[in-house]
Design a protein around this motif. Sequence first.
Motif, mmCIF file in Angstrom:
data_model
loop_
_atom_site.group_PDB
_atom_site.id
_atom_site.type_symbol
_atom_site.label_atom_id
_atom_site.label_comp_id
_atom_site.label_asym_id
_atom_site.label_seq_id
_atom_site.Cartn_x
_atom_site.Cartn_y
_atom_site.Cartn_z
ATOM 1 N N VAL A 107 43.896 37.717 37.790
ATOM 2 C CA VAL A 107 43.394 37.610 38.242
ATOM 3 C C VAL A 107 43.550 38.831 39.872
ATOM 4 O O VAL A 107 44.098 39.684 40.498
ATOM 5 C CB VAL A 107 43.152 36.279 39.359
ATOM 6 C CG1 VAL A 107 41.636 36.119 40.110
ATOM 7 C CG2 VAL A 107 43.306 35.469 38.722
ATOM 8 N N ALA A 148 38.705 37.618 42.637
ATOM 9 C CA ALA A 148 37.780 35.869 42.222
ATOM 10 C C ALA A 148 36.689 35.931 43.483
ATOM 11 O O ALA A 148 36.730 35.751 44.621
ATOM 12 C CB ALA A 148 39.036 34.690 42.435
ATOM 13 N N PHE A 187 36.287 34.766 38.590
ATOM 14 C CA PHE A 187 37.273 35.484 38.363
ATOM 15 C C PHE A 187 37.200 36.782 37.539
ATOM 16 O O PHE A 187 35.904 36.495 36.327
ATOM 17 C CB PHE A 187 38.245 34.750 37.712
ATOM 18 C CG PHE A 187 38.710 34.419 36.554
ATOM 19 C CD1 PHE A 187 38.802 35.215 35.743
ATOM 20 C CD2 PHE A 187 37.877 32.978 36.303
ATOM 21 C CE1 PHE A 187 38.996 34.874 33.855
ATOM 22 C CE2 PHE A 187 37.597 32.922 34.449
ATOM 23 C CZ PHE A 187 38.680 33.438 33.670
ATOM 24 N N THR A 234 34.255 31.662 34.098
ATOM 25 C CA THR A 234 33.322 30.822 35.299
ATOM 26 C C THR A 234 33.708 29.512 34.290
ATOM 27 O O THR A 234 33.918 29.805 33.213
ATOM 28 C CB THR A 234 32.324 30.926 36.079
ATOM 29 O OG1 THR A 234 32.325 30.125 36.847
ATOM 30 C CG2 THR A 234 31.323 30.870 34.583
ATOM 31 N N VAL A 238 36.821 24.592 35.847
ATOM 32 C CA VAL A 238 38.794 24.895 36.750
ATOM 33 C C VAL A 238 37.937 24.899 38.494
ATOM 34 O O VAL A 238 37.266 24.742 39.141
ATOM 35 C CB VAL A 238 37.572 26.600 36.779
ATOM 36 C CG1 VAL A 238 38.602 27.407 37.247
ATOM 37 C CG2 VAL A 238 37.586 27.083 34.933
ATOM 38 N N SER A 287 40.501 29.808 40.063
ATOM 39 C CA SER A 287 41.122 30.992 40.126
ATOM 40 C C SER A 287 41.099 31.351 41.616
ATOM 41 O O SER A 287 41.956 33.398 41.644
ATOM 42 C CB SER A 287 39.429 32.047 39.921
ATOM 43 O OG SER A 287 38.891 31.810 40.756
ATOM 44 N N ILE A 294 45.473 32.426 35.908
ATOM 45 C CA ILE A 294 44.470 31.414 35.795
ATOM 46 C C ILE A 294 45.234 31.440 34.452
ATOM 47 O O ILE A 294 45.010 32.788 34.014
ATOM 48 C CB ILE A 294 43.291 31.808 36.144
ATOM 49 C CG1 ILE A 294 42.753 30.909 35.870
ATOM 50 C CG2 ILE A 294 43.121 32.951 35.723
ATOM 51 C CD1 ILE A 294 41.793 30.731 36.340
#
Length: 325
Positions: A35, A38, A65, A84, A88, A95, A100
Motif C-alpha cells: 500500500v 489509503a 487504497f 476498495t 475490506v 488497507s 494488503i
Amino acid sequence: MHALQFEQTGDPRFVLKYRELPDPIPASDEVLVEVDTAGINPSDIKNVQGSFAKTHLPRIPGRDFAGIVRQGPANTIGKEVWGTGGDVGIIRDGSHAQFIVIPLAAVSVKPENITLADAATVGVSYITAWQSLISSGHLQKSESAIIIGANGSVGRAAIQIARWKGARVIGTVRDAKYQQDVMNAGADICINTSDENAQETLLTATNGHGANLVFDTVGGRMFEFGLRVLAEKGRQLVIASTEAHRVTFDLIDFYHHEAQLIGIDSMKLNLSDASALLEQMRPGFESGDFKPLPIAQHYPLEKGVEAYIASMNDIKGGKTMLHMK
C-alpha cells in the motif's frame, strides 16, 4: 509490517493501535499489494466505533487504497493498482497497513494520468456515487439531478458523474460557505437549503417540475425535502441518514407522483465487485472528466490515530490520507 489495528470497538482514540504485525501471505488466487496511500472514510471510523455487526476482530480497518503488486502471478507484479470494497476492514483485513492481500479478480490497474495518492481518494466515494446514479438510478442525458449534501466526498463524485452523463446538476448544501466549492466541482447551480425559500428556488431551477433524480447523501430531515422537489415519476436515491433513522412523508402524494425510492448500500460490494465498477469509470479519469477528490491532510501511518481524529472532526474538509512510507 506496520498497521493500524483494533481488538475491540469504541472510540478510535482508545481502541485503535499502531502495531507491528506479520506480513500477510497471499493464497494462490490472491495478490499481495504494498500500500502506498489509503484514505480514511466515515465508514472506517464507524467500523472502529462498532457500527458494523459483521466486523471480525481483531481487524485492520480501511476500505480504499492504491499501491503496487509485490506478489502474485508474473503478469501482475509491479502493477500500480487501486481498489476498495465493502468487505475490506470488515471480514478481511483492510488497507490501513503497509500490505494488503486482495483477490486476483479484484486487481484493477489505476489510470496512468493520476498519482497513487490521488487514486486512493476515489474508492468509496466514486463507487457509491456510480452505483447510485448509474447502476441503480439510471440517470440519462438531459435529465435533472439534485445532489443533497453536494459538498461531501460522495456528493462531489456524484456531480462529476452526473455532468459526464449530460445531466443538469443542482447541488445543495446547508452552509453558504460550501457553495463555491460545489460550483467548482462542476454543479450548474448550488442552493443553500438553510434558506427559507430553498424549496421554491429548487423548483424554479427545474422549471417547476422538480428533478428527475434526487440523490440524498444526508438523510434525516433532508429525506422529505428531497421528495418535495422530486418530479413526477422521479427517482430518489438514499445512501445515509446522519440524523434521525426514522422519517415521515406524505404517502398519498408519493404514489400520486408515481415516485420511486431506492436504497443504496456500497458495503454490499466486495473487492471484486467494486473493481468492476472502477474499470467502468477508468475512461472518465483517463479523459479528465472525472477528477480525484481534494485531499485536505496527509499523515504517515504511525500517526494514524491522529489522522482518524482529524477525519472525525473534519477540520479542513476534503479527504484525510494515510501514507505508508
